[in-house]
Design a protein around this motif. Sequence first.
Motif, PDB file in Angstrom:
ATOM      1  N   GLU A   1      -8.638   9.357   2.509  1.00  0.00           N
ATOM      2  CA  GLU A   1      -9.271   8.042   2.573  1.00  0.00           C
ATOM      3  C   GLU A   1     -10.783   8.297   2.626  1.00  0.00           C
TER       4      GLU A   1
ATOM      5  N   ASP B   1      -7.053   7.461  -1.240  1.00  0.00           N
ATOM      6  CA  ASP B   1      -6.395   6.278  -0.695  1.00  0.00           C
ATOM      7  C   ASP B   1      -7.494   5.260  -0.369  1.00  0.00           C
TER       8      ASP B   1
ATOM      9  N   LYS C   1      -3.964  -4.047  -0.144  1.00  0.00           N
ATOM     10  CA  LYS C   1      -4.700  -4.961   0.745  1.00  0.00           C
ATOM     11  C   LYS C   1      -5.517  -6.005  -0.027  1.00  0.00           C
TER      12      LYS C   1
ATOM     13  N   PHE D   1      -4.053   7.694   7.574  1.00  0.00           N
ATOM     14  CA  PHE D   1      -2.984   6.702   7.525  1.00  0.00           C
ATOM     15  C   PHE D   1      -2.731   6.346   6.069  1.00  0.00           C
ATOM     16  N   HIS D   2      -1.478   6.481   5.649  1.00  0.00           N
ATOM     17  CA  HIS D   2      -1.142   6.176   4.262  1.00  0.00           C
ATOM     18  C   HIS D   2       0.022   5.204   4.138  1.00  0.00           C
TER      19      HIS D   2
ATOM     20  N   GLY E   1       0.806  -1.205   0.000  1.00  0.00           N
ATOM     21  CA  GLY E   1       0.000   0.000   0.000  1.00  0.00           C
ATOM     22  C   GLY E   1       0.846   1.265   0.000  1.00  0.00           C
ATOM     23  N   ALA E   2       1.845   1.305   0.877  1.00  0.00           N
ATOM     24  CA  ALA E   2       2.648   2.525   0.978  1.00  0.00           C
ATOM     25  C   ALA E   2       3.307   2.863  -0.359  1.00  0.00           C
TER      26      ALA E   2
ATOM     27  N   ILE F   1      -6.839   1.997  -0.105  1.00  0.00           N
ATOM     28  CA  ILE F   1      -6.085   0.779   0.213  1.00  0.00           C
ATOM     29  C   ILE F   1      -6.881  -0.124   1.147  1.00  0.00           C
ATOM     30  N   GLN F   2      -7.588   0.474   2.115  1.00  0.00           N
ATOM     31  CA  GLN F   2      -8.372  -0.344   3.042  1.00  0.00           C
ATOM     32  C   GLN F   2      -9.846  -0.426   2.634  1.00  0.00           C
TER      33      GLN F   2
HETATM   34  C1  LIG Z   1      -2.750  -0.388   5.159  1.00  0.00           C
HETATM   35  C2  LIG Z   1      -2.883   0.974   4.601  1.00  0.00           C
HETATM   36  C3  LIG Z   1      -1.813   1.612   3.962  1.00  0.00           C
HETATM   37  C4  LIG Z   1      -0.422   1.011   3.903  1.00  0.00           C
HETATM   38  O1  LIG Z   1      -0.374  -0.214   3.262  1.00  0.00           O
HETATM   39  P1  LIG Z   1       0.943  -1.133   3.452  1.00  0.00           P
HETATM   40  O2  LIG Z   1       0.686  -2.290   2.532  1.00  0.00           O
HETATM   41  O3  LIG Z   1       1.010  -1.503   4.887  1.00  0.00           O
HETATM   42  O4  LIG Z   1       2.107  -0.327   3.032  1.00  0.00           O
HETATM   43  C5  LIG Z   1      -2.033   2.853   3.411  1.00  0.00           C
HETATM   44  N1  LIG Z   1      -3.242   3.444   3.465  1.00  0.00           N
HETATM   45  C6  LIG Z   1      -4.301   2.865   4.073  1.00  0.00           C
HETATM   46  C7  LIG Z   1      -5.620   3.562   4.076  1.00  0.00           C
HETATM   47  C8  LIG Z   1      -4.155   1.624   4.670  1.00  0.00           C
HETATM   48  O5  LIG Z   1      -5.193   1.071   5.309  1.00  0.00           O
END
Ligand SMILES: *Cc1c(COP(=O)(O)O)cnc(C)c1O
Length: 385
Positions: free
Chosen positions: A176, A209, A238, A124-125, A91-92, A211-212
């Motif tokens: 997010e 973002d 994720k 959180f990123h 994700g990062a 990712i989650q």
């Molecule tokens: C988990 C997460 C990240 C980071 O992902 P990693 O795979 O741990 O680097 C970034 N943004 C959000 C919203 C997340 O939930």
Amino acid sequence: MPTYARADIVFERGQGPYLYATDGRRFLDFAAGVAVNALGHAHPYLVEKLTEQANKLWHTSNLFRVAGQESLGKRLTEATFADTVFFTNSGAEAWECGAKTVRKYHYDSGNPQKNRIITFEQAFHGRTLGAISAAKQEKLIHGFDPLLDGFDQVPFGDLDAVRAAITPATGGICVEPIQGEGGIRAGSVEFLRGLRALCDEHGLLLFLDEIQCGMGRTGKLFAHEWAGITPDVMCVAKGIGGGFPLGACLATERAASGMTAGTHGSTYGGNPLATAVGNAVLDVMLAPGFLDEVQKTSAYMRGRLEELIAKHPSLFLELRGQGLMLGLKLGQPVGDVVAKLRANGLLSVPAGDNVVRLLPPLNIGEAEVNEAVGILDRTAQECVG
Ligand SMILES: *Cc1c(COP(=O)(O)O)cnc(C)c1O
């Protein structure tokens, strides 16, 4: 390095929504590797596609065309706002690609001064220097100065604060749609539409973002679809790999216009093994009815959780989130409650703002929801007495 406060459990296998520990205990997994095991453990189709690929080809580097990457990229662009995709392992890294894409767009458009990105409190990123500089949470940045310049932070959900923070140096807004680590705080439809409007008005790129909250977690493929908006850039990870490390940065052709040959890269990103699994995950998620089923399960689970809140109002204060990205704000320390739930056989994830996250595999049914609610109920009785 001892950077994790790990629970003292070793799992030896998983099956669907269950994990089995080496000491013989069975757990219902509503942590799902922090929203990663979107299709549960040892999904037969994913196992088949991974092993099929493992017998053929693992890695070639991005010096060559990668067939699985081309097909996965094409399918992601067909299913979303995006025209183009960059693949990563995490994700990062996907977030970093997004931040670089925003800066490069303005640089190449003749506005190199527009190199700052507005971000939000409790965000959180990821854990790279760039991502912690953007999120600016004390627990992430403590001891890691100097941070990267170029991020201006405002309260989440506050459109007036965003408007006031926009300067001639602003190039984008990164958000997010539903904050995960920050405590399952969903941005309202008006907030997300307002951000889109501000970006259009000021020539900024909207960088989401997901990712989650993406990859089916909210019952649509991506959370922003609920607000009827599209971003210019979006990072995903994720759930996209179902447990295999994979991430992606999606963008419109226009937003990614500066990301030309040689400007960015990754040795592993989107390799044949990872993209074979990514394609398999999409096969399942894009099959007719899958996302409808997530919405149905979510509606059922929300109903059951509301009953629990009514029954234990001093422990369960509030239900948050959407789809199967749900959180309960707690009246007791989240760490204690997560440990008690685990002792009773339910895995969950703590989040900021004293919220416990429930992030089950997306393909659970009412039986698993009932089992989880039973454990939450029993645990609440223990907590409250
Ligand atoms: C988990 C997460 C990240 C980071 O992902 P990693 O795979 O741990 O680097 C970034 N943004 C959000 C919203 C997340 O939930």
